[in-house]
Design an enzyme around this catalytic site. Structure first.
Site, PDB file in Angstrom:
ATOM      1  N   TYR A  90      -3.489  -1.733   0.010  1.00  0.00           N
ATOM      2  CA  TYR A  90      -2.146  -1.212   0.265  1.00  0.00           C
ATOM      3  C   TYR A  90      -2.209   0.078   1.084  1.00  0.00           C
ATOM      4  CZ  TYR A  90       2.419   0.904  -0.532  1.00  0.00           C
ATOM      5  OH  TYR A  90       3.637   1.500  -0.353  1.00  0.00           O
ATOM      6  N   GLU A  91      -3.216   0.908   0.811  1.00  0.00           N
ATOM      7  CA  GLU A  91      -3.374   2.167   1.524  1.00  0.00           C
ATOM      8  C   GLU A  91      -4.131   2.001   2.842  1.00  0.00           C
ATOM      9  OE1 GLU A  91      -5.009   4.867  -1.416  1.00  0.00           O
ATOM     10  OE2 GLU A  91      -2.998   5.264  -2.204  1.00  0.00           O
ATOM     11  N   TYR A  96       8.736  10.036  -6.390  1.00  0.00           N
ATOM     12  CA  TYR A  96       8.142  11.251  -6.949  1.00  0.00           C
ATOM     13  C   TYR A  96       9.110  12.432  -6.844  1.00  0.00           C
ATOM     14  CZ  TYR A  96       3.776   8.595  -6.510  1.00  0.00           C
ATOM     15  OH  TYR A  96       2.798   7.640  -6.588  1.00  0.00           O
TER      16      TYR A  96
END
Length: 185
Positions: free
Chosen positions: A33-34, A157
């Site tokens: 994913y990264e 976040y």
């Protein structure tokens, strides 16, 4: 230290050595994913040794027992209360220390929920549990890194109250650079 929390059909619980294959699977998915699918060198043996003090067989304790280098929470989701739960994400953390605050803290190394399970509050539940553990342990803070292009995570976040420390930059020594510095006299 770590206790299980259950919300409807979502359970957040401390990982055990039996969870290591799932943890490593999630680490590899997170790396993909990264955009770094080939970056994971960690093995099940590494996780067993560093998180649970066990030999590669997952049963035999290492002696002398090394201190745990990390701890992990596993999210499990079931379709109904009487259905078996399936892994739905994880959070891998370790202790830090702030000399300025004079208190220990938690570093959240990895927080991952598979794409098909996102939007169900699983990541938030994991982060809430990490925060609860931090408060229970008297920690002054929880830190983590987020990639600058990961806008969905950044938005979550920030909604939860986290803030960027834009004046700080991450530095890293590894591989040949680490070895070279270690050999300086």
């Amino acid at each position: 230290m770590l206790r299980s929390e259950r919300t409807s059909m979502l359970t957040i619980r401390p990982a055990t050595a039996a969870d290591v294959p799932v943890i490593l699977h999630f680490i590899r998915e997170l790396a993909a994913y990264e955009r770094q699918p080939d970056a994971v060198d960690a093995t099940e043996a590494d996780l067993l040794r560093d998180g649970f003090g066990l030999a590669p067989d997952g049963v035999t304790p290492i002696t002398p027992a090394p201190p745990p280098r990390f701890w992990t929470l596993i999210a499990e989701l079931s379709a109904a209360a009487n259905e078996p739960a399936a892994p739905a994400g994880f959070a891998l953390c370790f202790s830090t220390y702030s000399t300025w605050e004079g208190h220990h803290g938690i570093f959240l190394e990895d927080l991952y929920v598979p794409p098909e399970l996102r939007g169900r509050g699983i990541g938030k539940a994991l982060l809430v549990r990490v925060a609860q553990i931090a408060v229970e342990q008297g920690c002054g803070r929880v830190n983590w890194h987020v990639l600058d292009w990961n806008e969905p995570s950044i938005a979550v976040y920030e909604r939860l109250g986290a803030r960027f420390l834009s004046e700080w930059r991450i530095m890293r020594l590894s591989g040949d650079s680490l070895a070279a510095l270690a050999n300086l006299r």
